[in-house]
Scaffold this active site. Structure first.
Site, PDB file in Angstrom:
ATOM      1  N   GLY A 272     -11.008 -13.409 -13.048  1.00  0.00           N
ATOM      2  CA  GLY A 272     -10.039 -12.328 -12.939  1.00  0.00           C
ATOM      3  C   GLY A 272      -9.517 -11.919 -14.294  1.00  0.00           C
ATOM      4  O   GLY A 272     -10.054 -12.311 -15.341  1.00  0.00           O
ATOM      5  N   HIS A 273      -8.444 -11.119 -14.273  1.00  0.00           N
ATOM      6  CA  HIS A 273      -7.845 -10.622 -15.499  1.00  0.00           C
ATOM      7  C   HIS A 273      -6.346 -10.511 -15.289  1.00  0.00           C
ATOM      8  O   HIS A 273      -5.903 -10.019 -14.259  1.00  0.00           O
ATOM      9  CB  HIS A 273      -8.448  -9.256 -15.861  1.00  0.00           C
ATOM     10  CG  HIS A 273      -8.034  -8.760 -17.207  1.00  0.00           C
ATOM     11  ND1 HIS A 273      -8.511  -9.316 -18.370  1.00  0.00           N
ATOM     12  CD2 HIS A 273      -7.179  -7.775 -17.564  1.00  0.00           C
ATOM     13  CE1 HIS A 273      -7.960  -8.668 -19.400  1.00  0.00           C
ATOM     14  NE2 HIS A 273      -7.146  -7.733 -18.931  1.00  0.00           N
ATOM     15  N   THR A 274      -5.569 -10.981 -16.272  1.00  0.00           N
ATOM     16  CA  THR A 274      -4.114 -11.023 -16.158  1.00  0.00           C
ATOM     17  C   THR A 274      -3.480 -10.335 -17.352  1.00  0.00           C
ATOM     18  O   THR A 274      -3.844 -10.623 -18.489  1.00  0.00           O
ATOM     19  CB  THR A 274      -3.628 -12.496 -16.113  1.00  0.00           C
ATOM     20  OG1 THR A 274      -4.304 -13.166 -15.057  1.00  0.00           O
ATOM     21  CG2 THR A 274      -2.131 -12.576 -15.868  1.00  0.00           C
TER      22      THR A 274
ATOM     23  N   CYS B 295       0.817  -1.213   0.000  1.00  0.00           N
ATOM     24  CA  CYS B 295       0.000   0.000   0.000  1.00  0.00           C
ATOM     25  C   CYS B 295       0.851   1.262   0.000  1.00  0.00           C
ATOM     26  O   CYS B 295       0.336   2.357  -0.235  1.00  0.00           O
ATOM     27  CB  CYS B 295      -0.955  -0.004   1.189  1.00  0.00           C
ATOM     28  SG  CYS B 295      -2.336  -1.138   0.984  1.00  0.00           S
TER      29      CYS B 295
ATOM     30  N   ASP C 164     -11.560  -4.012   3.048  1.00  0.00           N
ATOM     31  CA  ASP C 164     -12.371  -2.832   2.745  1.00  0.00           C
ATOM     32  C   ASP C 164     -13.873  -3.144   2.785  1.00  0.00           C
ATOM     33  O   ASP C 164     -14.679  -2.242   2.991  1.00  0.00           O
ATOM     34  CB  ASP C 164     -11.972  -2.245   1.389  1.00  0.00           C
ATOM     35  CG  ASP C 164     -10.760  -1.325   1.512  1.00  0.00           C
ATOM     36  OD1 ASP C 164     -10.656  -0.612   2.522  1.00  0.00           O
ATOM     37  OD2 ASP C 164      -9.918  -1.333   0.597  1.00  0.00           O
TER      38      ASP C 164
ATOM     39  N   LYS D  14       0.616   3.231  -3.132  1.00  0.00           N
ATOM     40  CA  LYS D  14      -0.577   4.025  -3.397  1.00  0.00           C
ATOM     41  C   LYS D  14      -0.185   5.454  -3.795  1.00  0.00           C
ATOM     42  O   LYS D  14       0.792   5.994  -3.283  1.00  0.00           O
ATOM     43  CB  LYS D  14      -1.369   4.102  -2.094  1.00  0.00           C
ATOM     44  CG  LYS D  14      -2.815   3.695  -2.176  1.00  0.00           C
ATOM     45  CD  LYS D  14      -3.345   3.576  -0.743  1.00  0.00           C
ATOM     46  CE  LYS D  14      -4.834   3.754  -0.663  1.00  0.00           C
ATOM     47  NZ  LYS D  14      -5.381   3.392   0.633  1.00  0.00           N
TER      48      LYS D  14
ATOM     49  N   ALA E   2     -13.942   9.657   0.362  1.00  0.00           N
ATOM     50  CA  ALA E   2     -12.716   8.871   0.446  1.00  0.00           C
ATOM     51  C   ALA E   2     -12.933   7.652   1.338  1.00  0.00           C
ATOM     52  O   ALA E   2     -12.145   7.364   2.223  1.00  0.00           O
ATOM     53  CB  ALA E   2     -11.554   9.727   0.964  1.00  0.00           C
ATOM     54  N   ASP E   3     -14.040   6.938   1.117  1.00  0.00           N
ATOM     55  CA  ASP E   3     -14.369   5.803   1.972  1.00  0.00           C
ATOM     56  C   ASP E   3     -13.668   4.537   1.480  1.00  0.00           C
ATOM     57  O   ASP E   3     -12.982   4.542   0.458  1.00  0.00           O
ATOM     58  CB  ASP E   3     -15.890   5.613   2.029  1.00  0.00           C
ATOM     59  CG  ASP E   3     -16.353   5.384   3.459  1.00  0.00           C
ATOM     60  OD1 ASP E   3     -15.779   4.498   4.112  1.00  0.00           O
ATOM     61  OD2 ASP E   3     -17.251   6.100   3.905  1.00  0.00           O
ATOM     62  N   ASP E   4     -13.839   3.438   2.224  1.00  0.00           N
ATOM     63  CA  ASP E   4     -13.119   2.193   1.923  1.00  0.00           C
ATOM     64  C   ASP E   4     -13.684   1.482   0.701  1.00  0.00           C
ATOM     65  O   ASP E   4     -12.965   0.800  -0.018  1.00  0.00           O
ATOM     66  CB  ASP E   4     -13.197   1.248   3.119  1.00  0.00           C
ATOM     67  CG  ASP E   4     -12.590   1.880   4.347  1.00  0.00           C
ATOM     68  OD1 ASP E   4     -11.370   2.024   4.370  1.00  0.00           O
ATOM     69  OD2 ASP E   4     -13.349   2.257   5.255  1.00  0.00           O
TER      70      ASP E   4
HETATM   71 CO    CO Z   1      -9.734   0.860   3.376  1.00  0.00          CO
HETATM   72 CO    CO Z   2      -8.370  -0.201   0.279  1.00  0.00          CO
END
Ligand code: CO
Ligand code: CO
Length: 352
Positions: free
Chosen positions: A137-139, A16, A89, A19, A47-49
């Site tokens: 998913g995607h790769t 993270c 999250d 980020k 700006a929530d999770d």
């Molecule tokens: Co979060």
């Molecule tokens: Co997050």
């Protein structure tokens, strides 16, 4: 077999801490079309999770995605940490995860396919522990390994715990110790002389599920998880969304012991320094709270704990319930206040 490969050496930035800094996206989001769908209960404004989308009066979806470059060397651990971090999250909105998709970037020219197999297996095992199957998913090819999940969960619309409900008097409870960014950076740089990465991996692979269950049993007004913006960065999002102030007590915050030693030796991720700079406009540190202690409170966490603002009279009951369920380092680290202007005040220790 794949353990001889050090994944972190392929990543310029880890976990993270990779980020974009807080504030970077906020300025861009303002120029995007406004969200007008009335079923969007939580969008990008606070700006929530995670986002929350109402399907009916008693059911809403929780939608989130989280992915990053390797935070640890072992592929299996990287997958497990990325999964625990992405699922978090959903828990941080008061929700329960239902299913997930993987998001993968993989340098197939420099790594054997077994490495990706181990990453996926670590994620699948961790998701299974949460009762979730990764269903697709995607790769893509990329220069650095990238892994994460998009997660869908559910929540009752009246049980959503967002950033904006904190009330003056609430006690702030943190469920995992801080210092994960500092320790993973030390390990990446071959400076982890105490081998603290093992404990950091144990913390990062611990699901926030049981913490969320206990938090859901008491009167909780706001909830988030502590990841890339650090404790004070995520608390800043709560303070801004709830139109309140917060007081944090540096001595009360649980910290992995090696992180204190390493930060005093000058080790901290770039993301942690960026958080500290961004938060200068939001945080007032009491004299005597050292720069190193400030960096710990701003340390960019990956798969960190939940941070809950709970009614003061329920804080002790919640803490003992969390400890009973194995979260021995859960702690009351401060409180919400109405002190104007809206800021975070960091002091040495608990005061009335
Ligand atoms: Co979060
Ligand atoms: Co997050």
């Amino acid at each position: 077999m794949t353990d001889a490969i050090r994944l972190t050496q392929l990543a310029k930035r880890a976990g993270c801490a990779a980020k974009q800094p807080p504030g970077y996206l906020l300025s861009l989001l303002g120029s995007l079309p406004a969200i007008t769908d009335p079923n969007v209960l939580v969008g990008n404004a606070m700006a929530d999770d995670a986002a929350v989308y109402k399907l009916s009066e008693d059911l809403a979806l929780v939608l989130t995605t989280d992915f990053f470059t390797p935070i640890v060397d072992r592929p299996y651990d990287f997958g497990a940490i990325a999964a625990a971090n992405a699922l978090s999250d959903v828990y941080a909105m008061g929700g329960a995860p239902l299913t997930a998709l993987s998001i993968v970037g993989f340098p197939d020219a420099v790594l054997p396919p077994e490495v990706l197999g181990d990453i996926l297996r670590g994620a699948a095992d961790k998701a299974a522990e949460a009762g979730v199957a990764i269903v697709g998913g995607h790769t893509i090819k990329s220069d650095e390994p990238i892994f994460g999940l998009a997660v869908v969960g559910k929540v009752s619309p009246d049980k959503v715990l967002s950033n904006n409900g904190a009330r003056p008097g609430d006690v702030l409870i943190l469920t995992k110790p801080l210092g994960l960014g500092i320790i993973t950076t030390a390990a990446k740089n071959n400076e982890d002389k105490h081998g603290a990465i093992a404990e950091a991996i144990r913390v990062m692979t611990t699901l926030n599920r049981s913490a969320a269950e206990e938090i859901g049993r008491v009167e909780t007004h706001a909830l988030t998880d502590v990841t890339g913006f650090g404790l004070l960065g995520h608390l800043r999002n709560v303070v801004a969304a709830s139109n309140v102030s917060a007081r944090v007590f540096a001595d009360a915050a649980p910290v992995l012991p090696a992180a204190r030693e390493y930060v005093n030796a000058g080790i901290a991720p770039g993301g942690t320094h960026a958080n500290h700079r961004f938060l200068a406009d939001w945080v007032t540190y009491a004299a005597g709270v050292s720069k190193e202690e400030q960096l710990i409170l701003c340390d960019a966490q990956t798969s960190g704990g939940l941070l809950a603002a709970v009614a003061a009279e329920r804080a002790d009951a919640l803490l003992s319930a969390l400890r009973t369920r194995g979260m021995s380092e859960a702690a009351a680290i401060g409180r919400i206040e109405s002190t104007a202007p809206n800021r975070i005040y960091v002091e040495r220790s608990w005061s009335v």
